[in-house]
Design an enzyme around this catalytic site. Structure first.
Site, PDB file in Angstrom:
ATOM      1  N   GLU A   4      53.371 -77.295  29.622  1.00  0.00           N
ATOM      2  CA  GLU A   4      54.184 -76.406  28.782  1.00  0.00           C
ATOM      3  C   GLU A   4      55.677 -76.551  29.053  1.00  0.00           C
ATOM      4  O   GLU A   4      56.491 -76.547  28.119  1.00  0.00           O
ATOM      5  CB  GLU A   4      53.756 -74.952  28.991  1.00  0.00           C
ATOM      6  CG  GLU A   4      52.428 -74.587  28.352  1.00  0.00           C
ATOM      7  CD  GLU A   4      51.232 -75.038  29.178  1.00  0.00           C
ATOM      8  OE1 GLU A   4      50.104 -75.021  28.649  1.00  0.00           O
ATOM      9  OE2 GLU A   4      51.434 -75.421  30.350  1.00  0.00           O
ATOM     10  N   HIS A  30      45.157 -64.424  31.295  1.00  0.00           N
ATOM     11  CA  HIS A  30      45.099 -64.920  29.928  1.00  0.00           C
ATOM     12  C   HIS A  30      45.117 -63.821  28.872  1.00  0.00           C
ATOM     13  O   HIS A  30      45.322 -64.100  27.703  1.00  0.00           O
ATOM     14  CB  HIS A  30      43.838 -65.764  29.715  1.00  0.00           C
ATOM     15  CG  HIS A  30      43.816 -67.038  30.502  1.00  0.00           C
ATOM     16  ND1 HIS A  30      43.687 -67.052  31.860  1.00  0.00           N
ATOM     17  CD2 HIS A  30      43.908 -68.331  30.117  1.00  0.00           C
ATOM     18  CE1 HIS A  30      43.692 -68.299  32.296  1.00  0.00           C
ATOM     19  NE2 HIS A  30      43.824 -69.097  31.259  1.00  0.00           N
TER      20      HIS A  30
END
Length: 337
Positions: free
Chosen positions: A71, A136
Protein backbone atom coordinates in the site's frame (compact mmCIF):
# COMPACT_ATOMS: atom_id res chain seq x y z
CA UNK A 1 -40.09 7.93 -19.58
CA UNK A 2 -43.28 6.12 -20.55
CA UNK A 3 -46.30 8.23 -21.41
CA UNK A 4 -49.87 6.99 -21.50
CA UNK A 5 -53.21 8.68 -22.08
CA UNK A 6 -54.16 8.52 -18.40
CA UNK A 7 -50.87 9.01 -16.64
CA UNK A 8 -47.24 9.96 -16.94
CA UNK A 9 -44.71 7.80 -15.08
CA UNK A 10 -40.94 7.71 -14.70
CA UNK A 11 -39.12 4.40 -15.05
CA UNK A 12 -36.70 3.49 -12.31
CA UNK A 13 -33.88 1.00 -12.77
CA UNK A 14 -32.55 -1.23 -10.02
CA UNK A 15 -28.86 -0.75 -9.33
CA UNK A 16 -26.57 -2.24 -6.69
CA UNK A 17 -23.89 -0.21 -4.97
CA UNK A 18 -21.29 -2.54 -6.48
CA UNK A 19 -22.50 -1.87 -10.03
CA UNK A 20 -22.93 1.85 -9.38
CA UNK A 21 -19.29 2.15 -8.32
CA UNK A 22 -18.06 0.08 -11.26
CA UNK A 23 -20.09 2.11 -13.73
CA UNK A 24 -18.86 5.38 -12.30
CA UNK A 25 -15.20 4.33 -12.54
CA UNK A 26 -15.60 3.02 -16.07
CA UNK A 27 -17.33 6.18 -17.28
CA UNK A 28 -14.69 8.44 -15.73
CA UNK A 29 -11.79 6.42 -17.14
CA UNK A 30 -13.44 6.59 -20.56
CA UNK A 31 -14.18 10.31 -20.26
CA UNK A 32 -10.73 11.48 -19.18
CA UNK A 33 -7.48 9.91 -20.45
CA UNK A 34 -5.73 11.15 -17.29
CA UNK A 35 -7.79 8.86 -15.05
CA UNK A 36 -6.46 5.41 -14.16
CA UNK A 37 -7.21 2.77 -11.51
CA UNK A 38 -4.45 1.30 -9.35
CA UNK A 39 -4.51 -1.26 -6.55
CA UNK A 40 -4.30 -4.88 -5.51
CA UNK A 41 -6.20 -7.31 -7.76
CA UNK A 42 -8.14 -4.55 -9.53
CA UNK A 43 -7.17 -5.83 -13.00
CA UNK A 44 -6.92 -9.47 -14.01
CA UNK A 45 -8.79 -10.68 -10.91
CA UNK A 46 -11.38 -7.90 -11.51
CA UNK A 47 -11.32 -6.62 -7.95
CA UNK A 48 -11.42 -8.35 -4.58
CA UNK A 49 -15.12 -7.39 -4.36
CA UNK A 50 -15.65 -7.26 -8.15
CA UNK A 51 -16.07 -3.49 -8.20
CA UNK A 52 -13.69 -3.22 -11.17
CA UNK A 53 -15.23 -6.17 -13.03
CA UNK A 54 -14.73 -5.79 -16.78
CA UNK A 55 -12.52 -2.71 -16.60
CA UNK A 56 -9.25 -4.53 -17.33
CA UNK A 57 -10.71 -6.11 -20.48
CA UNK A 58 -12.16 -2.78 -21.51
CA UNK A 59 -9.18 -0.47 -20.91
CA UNK A 60 -6.14 -2.74 -20.61
CA UNK A 61 -3.09 -2.63 -18.32
CA UNK A 62 -2.19 0.98 -19.18
CA UNK A 63 -5.30 2.25 -17.37
CA UNK A 64 -5.96 -0.56 -14.87
CA UNK A 65 -2.84 -1.23 -12.80
CA UNK A 66 -2.45 -4.38 -10.74
CA UNK A 67 0.02 -3.91 -7.90
CA UNK A 68 1.84 -6.06 -5.34
CA UNK A 69 0.61 -6.04 -1.74
CA UNK A 70 2.39 -2.80 -0.92
CA UNK A 71 0.00 0.00 0.00
CA UNK A 72 2.77 2.46 0.82
CA UNK A 73 4.37 1.83 -2.57
CA UNK A 74 1.41 2.20 -4.90
CA UNK A 75 -0.10 5.07 -2.89
CA UNK A 76 3.17 6.98 -3.15
CA UNK A 77 3.27 6.26 -6.88
CA UNK A 78 -0.31 7.55 -7.26
CA UNK A 79 0.39 10.72 -5.26
CA UNK A 80 3.41 11.45 -7.47
CA UNK A 81 1.30 10.87 -10.60
CA UNK A 82 -1.33 13.28 -9.27
CA UNK A 83 1.36 15.92 -8.69
CA UNK A 84 2.06 15.75 -12.42
CA UNK A 85 -1.55 16.16 -13.47
CA UNK A 86 -2.88 12.60 -13.70
CA UNK A 87 -6.02 11.53 -11.83
CA UNK A 88 -5.43 8.19 -10.13
CA UNK A 89 -8.14 6.18 -8.38
CA UNK A 90 -6.41 4.20 -5.64
CA UNK A 91 -8.31 1.16 -4.43
CA UNK A 92 -7.47 -0.59 -1.17
CA UNK A 93 -8.95 -3.98 -0.34
CA UNK A 94 -10.16 -2.32 2.86
CA UNK A 95 -9.48 1.11 4.31
CA UNK A 96 -7.71 -0.59 7.18
CA UNK A 97 -4.82 -1.29 4.82
CA UNK A 98 -4.58 2.40 3.96
CA UNK A 99 -2.91 2.86 7.35
CA UNK A 100 0.20 1.44 5.70
CA UNK A 101 0.16 4.51 3.44
CA UNK A 102 -1.14 7.16 5.84
CA UNK A 103 2.02 9.28 5.53
CA UNK A 104 1.41 9.67 1.77
CA UNK A 105 -2.28 10.46 2.33
CA UNK A 106 -1.87 12.96 5.19
CA UNK A 107 1.59 14.49 4.74
CA UNK A 108 1.83 14.45 0.95
CA UNK A 109 -1.60 14.38 -0.73
CA UNK A 110 -3.52 16.49 1.80
CA UNK A 111 -0.89 19.20 2.32
CA UNK A 112 0.80 19.82 -1.04
CA UNK A 113 -1.71 22.39 -2.31
CA UNK A 114 -1.20 24.54 0.81
CA UNK A 115 2.58 23.99 0.97
CA UNK A 116 2.99 24.95 -2.70
CA UNK A 117 0.79 28.05 -2.37
CA UNK A 118 -1.68 26.49 -4.79
CA UNK A 119 0.86 25.64 -7.49
CA UNK A 120 0.51 21.86 -7.08
CA UNK A 121 -2.79 20.03 -6.81
CA UNK A 122 -3.30 16.39 -5.93
CA UNK A 123 -6.50 15.05 -7.54
CA UNK A 124 -6.47 11.50 -6.17
CA UNK A 125 -9.45 9.37 -5.12
CA UNK A 126 -8.97 6.63 -2.53
CA UNK A 127 -11.71 3.96 -2.42
CA UNK A 128 -15.36 -1.79 6.71
CA UNK A 129 -15.42 -5.35 6.46
CA UNK A 130 -17.21 -7.81 8.79
CA UNK A 131 -16.20 -10.83 10.81
CA UNK A 132 -12.49 -10.27 10.25
CA UNK A 133 -11.43 -8.92 13.60
CA UNK A 134 -9.99 -5.79 15.15
CA UNK A 135 -7.50 -4.95 12.40
CA UNK A 136 -9.95 -5.12 9.51
CA UNK A 137 -13.36 -4.01 10.81
CA UNK A 138 -13.37 -0.37 11.80
CA UNK A 139 -14.71 2.98 10.64
CA UNK A 140 -12.28 5.68 9.55
CA UNK A 141 -14.71 8.54 8.95
CA UNK A 142 -13.65 10.65 11.92
CA UNK A 143 -9.94 9.89 11.42
CA UNK A 144 -9.67 11.38 7.95
CA UNK A 145 -12.35 14.05 8.44
CA UNK A 146 -10.00 15.62 11.01
CA UNK A 147 -7.37 16.47 8.37
CA UNK A 148 -7.50 19.78 6.44
CA UNK A 149 -6.75 19.32 2.76
CA UNK A 150 -8.75 16.12 2.39
CA UNK A 151 -12.28 15.68 1.11
CA UNK A 152 -14.01 12.78 2.89
CA UNK A 153 -17.11 11.14 1.38
CA UNK A 154 -19.23 8.29 2.74
CA UNK A 155 -21.90 6.98 0.32
CA UNK A 156 -24.99 5.05 1.38
CA UNK A 157 -26.95 4.05 -1.72
CA UNK A 158 -26.45 3.60 -5.47
CA UNK A 159 -27.22 7.27 -6.17
CA UNK A 160 -24.53 8.28 -3.68
CA UNK A 161 -22.05 5.80 -5.11
CA UNK A 162 -22.44 7.01 -8.69
CA UNK A 163 -22.79 10.72 -8.06
CA UNK A 164 -20.18 11.07 -5.34
CA UNK A 165 -17.52 8.86 -6.94
CA UNK A 166 -17.75 10.73 -10.24
CA UNK A 167 -17.57 14.04 -8.37
CA UNK A 168 -14.56 12.72 -6.42
CA UNK A 169 -12.64 11.81 -9.58
CA UNK A 170 -13.25 15.26 -11.06
CA UNK A 171 -12.41 17.12 -7.84
CA UNK A 172 -8.98 18.86 -7.74
CA UNK A 173 -8.35 17.73 -4.15
CA UNK A 174 -7.42 14.36 -2.65
CA UNK A 175 -10.64 12.55 -1.80
CA UNK A 176 -11.07 9.79 0.78
CA UNK A 177 -14.00 7.72 -0.49
CA UNK A 178 -15.22 5.46 2.32
CA UNK A 179 -17.15 2.56 0.82
CA UNK A 180 -18.71 0.12 3.28
CA UNK A 181 -18.08 -3.38 1.93
CA UNK A 182 -21.14 -4.76 3.70
CA UNK A 183 -23.55 -2.80 1.46
CA UNK A 184 -21.98 -3.54 -1.93
CA UNK A 185 -24.80 -5.94 -2.77
CA UNK A 186 -27.60 -3.64 -1.58
CA UNK A 187 -29.85 -2.64 -4.49
CA UNK A 188 -31.75 0.62 -4.94
CA UNK A 189 -34.10 2.17 -7.46
CA UNK A 190 -32.45 4.96 -9.46
CA UNK A 191 -33.88 7.35 -12.03
CA UNK A 192 -32.65 7.95 -15.58
CA UNK A 193 -31.02 11.16 -14.33
CA UNK A 194 -28.79 9.19 -11.94
CA UNK A 195 -27.69 6.93 -14.81
CA UNK A 196 -26.61 9.87 -16.94
CA UNK A 197 -22.86 9.88 -17.62
CA UNK A 198 -22.56 13.44 -16.33
CA UNK A 199 -24.60 12.91 -13.16
CA UNK A 200 -22.72 14.43 -10.22
CA UNK A 201 -23.67 15.02 -6.61
CA UNK A 202 -22.44 18.19 -4.91
CA UNK A 203 -19.66 17.55 -2.43
CA UNK A 204 -20.45 18.95 1.02
CA UNK A 205 -24.24 18.66 0.68
CA UNK A 206 -26.30 16.29 2.82
CA UNK A 207 -29.61 14.73 1.75
CA UNK A 208 -32.82 14.58 3.76
CA UNK A 209 -33.89 10.96 3.22
CA UNK A 210 -37.13 11.28 5.20
CA UNK A 211 -38.85 14.41 6.47
CA UNK A 212 -40.03 14.51 10.07
CA UNK A 213 -41.18 16.79 12.88
CA UNK A 214 -40.21 15.34 16.28
CA UNK A 215 -36.58 14.17 16.11
CA UNK A 216 -33.64 14.52 13.71
CA UNK A 217 -31.39 11.50 13.09
CA UNK A 218 -28.08 12.21 11.37
CA UNK A 219 -26.18 9.25 9.91
CA UNK A 220 -23.82 8.30 7.09
CA UNK A 221 -22.92 5.25 4.99
CA UNK A 222 -24.39 1.96 6.25
CA UNK A 223 -25.92 3.61 9.31
CA UNK A 224 -28.44 5.46 7.10
CA UNK A 225 -30.08 2.09 6.43
CA UNK A 226 -30.61 1.45 10.14
CA UNK A 227 -31.74 5.04 10.71
CA UNK A 228 -34.46 4.65 8.07
CA UNK A 229 -35.55 1.34 9.55
CA UNK A 230 -35.77 2.97 12.99
CA UNK A 231 -37.84 5.82 11.55
CA UNK A 232 -40.29 3.27 10.12
CA UNK A 233 -40.67 1.56 13.49
CA UNK A 234 -41.06 4.85 15.35
CA UNK A 235 -43.71 6.04 12.90
CA UNK A 236 -45.93 3.21 14.17
CA UNK A 237 -45.73 4.88 17.58
CA UNK A 238 -46.70 8.25 16.14
CA UNK A 239 -43.12 9.59 16.30
CA UNK A 240 -42.14 11.58 13.21
CA UNK A 241 -38.41 11.29 12.48
CA UNK A 242 -36.31 13.29 10.03
CA UNK A 243 -33.37 11.27 8.65
CA UNK A 244 -30.33 13.04 7.20
CA UNK A 245 -27.75 11.23 5.09
CA UNK A 246 -24.57 13.29 5.51
CA UNK A 247 -22.88 11.93 2.36
CA UNK A 248 -19.89 14.21 2.99
CA UNK A 249 -17.92 14.27 6.26
CA UNK A 250 -15.45 16.92 5.12
CA UNK A 251 -16.75 19.38 4.16
CA UNK A 252 -19.69 18.87 6.51
CA UNK A 253 -23.12 20.24 5.63
CA UNK A 254 -23.73 22.16 8.84
CA UNK A 255 -26.65 24.18 7.49
CA UNK A 256 -28.87 21.18 6.69
CA UNK A 257 -28.32 19.72 10.15
CA UNK A 258 -28.87 23.05 11.91
CA UNK A 259 -32.09 23.83 10.03
CA UNK A 260 -33.46 20.36 10.76
CA UNK A 261 -32.66 20.59 14.49
CA UNK A 262 -34.27 24.05 14.67
CA UNK A 263 -37.43 22.38 13.34
CA UNK A 264 -37.44 19.17 15.42
CA UNK A 265 -35.63 20.49 18.55
CA UNK A 266 -33.97 17.10 19.16
CA UNK A 267 -31.00 15.28 17.66
CA UNK A 268 -29.67 11.71 17.56
CA UNK A 269 -26.39 11.03 15.71
CA UNK A 270 -25.48 7.56 14.47
CA UNK A 271 -22.09 6.22 13.36
CA UNK A 272 -19.88 3.13 13.51
CA UNK A 273 -16.98 5.24 14.78
CA UNK A 274 -15.99 5.20 18.43
CA UNK A 275 -17.69 7.98 20.38
CA UNK A 276 -14.61 9.96 21.41
CA UNK A 277 -13.78 12.66 18.83
CA UNK A 278 -16.34 11.15 16.46
CA UNK A 279 -18.53 12.74 13.80
CA UNK A 280 -21.40 12.95 16.29
CA UNK A 281 -19.15 14.78 18.73
CA UNK A 282 -18.28 17.32 16.03
CA UNK A 283 -21.94 17.88 15.13
CA UNK A 284 -22.84 18.29 18.80
CA UNK A 285 -20.08 20.89 19.20
CA UNK A 286 -21.41 22.78 16.17
CA UNK A 287 -24.83 23.02 17.81
CA UNK A 288 -23.25 24.22 21.06
CA UNK A 289 -21.23 26.89 19.26
CA UNK A 290 -24.20 28.34 17.39
CA UNK A 291 -27.58 29.65 18.45
CA UNK A 292 -28.97 26.20 17.60
CA UNK A 293 -28.26 25.31 21.22
CA UNK A 294 -31.25 27.41 22.28
CA UNK A 295 -33.56 25.36 20.05
CA UNK A 296 -32.72 22.05 21.74
CA UNK A 297 -35.39 20.63 24.05
CA UNK A 298 -33.16 17.75 25.17
CA UNK A 299 -29.47 16.82 25.19
CA UNK A 300 -28.07 15.32 21.98
CA UNK A 301 -27.81 11.51 22.07
CA UNK A 302 -24.96 9.78 20.22
CA UNK A 303 -25.27 6.19 18.97
CA UNK A 304 -21.80 4.85 18.18
CA UNK A 305 -19.65 1.77 18.03
CA UNK A 306 -18.64 0.26 21.37
CA UNK A 307 -15.35 1.65 22.71
CA UNK A 308 -13.30 -1.53 22.13
CA UNK A 309 -11.35 -3.07 19.22
CA UNK A 310 -13.78 -5.00 17.02
CA UNK A 311 -14.17 -8.59 18.28
CA UNK A 312 -13.48 -11.45 15.86
CA UNK A 313 -16.42 -13.55 17.07
CA UNK A 314 -19.42 -12.73 14.90
CA UNK A 315 -21.92 -12.76 17.78
CA UNK A 316 -19.81 -10.20 19.62
CA UNK A 317 -19.26 -8.06 16.54
CA UNK A 318 -23.04 -7.95 16.07
CA UNK A 319 -23.44 -6.07 19.35
CA UNK A 320 -20.37 -3.84 18.80
CA UNK A 321 -21.88 -1.67 16.04
CA UNK A 322 -25.22 0.20 16.12
CA UNK A 323 -28.36 -1.54 14.94
CA UNK A 324 -31.96 -0.43 14.45
CA UNK A 325 -33.02 -1.15 18.04
CA UNK A 326 -30.17 1.00 19.41
CA UNK A 327 -31.42 3.96 17.38
CA UNK A 328 -35.03 3.44 18.46
CA UNK A 329 -33.89 3.39 22.09
CA UNK A 330 -31.91 6.63 21.58
CA UNK A 331 -34.96 8.37 20.08
CA UNK A 332 -37.06 7.28 23.06
CA UNK A 333 -34.35 8.67 25.33
CA UNK A 334 -34.23 12.06 23.62
CA UNK A 335 -38.03 12.22 23.79
CA UNK A 336 -37.97 11.17 27.45
CA UNK A 337 -40.18 8.14 26.74
Amino acid sequence: MIKSIRSCRFLFAKLSNRDALGQAMGEEIERDPKVFLIGEEVGVYQGAYKISKGLYDRFGPDRIWDTPITEAGFTGLAVGAAYYGLRPIVEYMTWNFALQAIDHIINSAAKINYMSAGDVQCPISNSAAAAVGAQHSQCFGAWYANCPGLVVLAPYDAEDCRGLLKAAVRNPNPVVFLENEMVYADTFEVSDAVLDKDFLLPIGKAKIMRAGEHVTIVAFAKMVKFALQAAEELAKEGISVEVINLRSLRPLDKDTVIQSVKKTNRLVTVEENWAQCGVGAEITAILMETNTFFYLDAPVVRVTGVDIPTPYAFNLEEITFPKTHNIVKAVHQVLNK
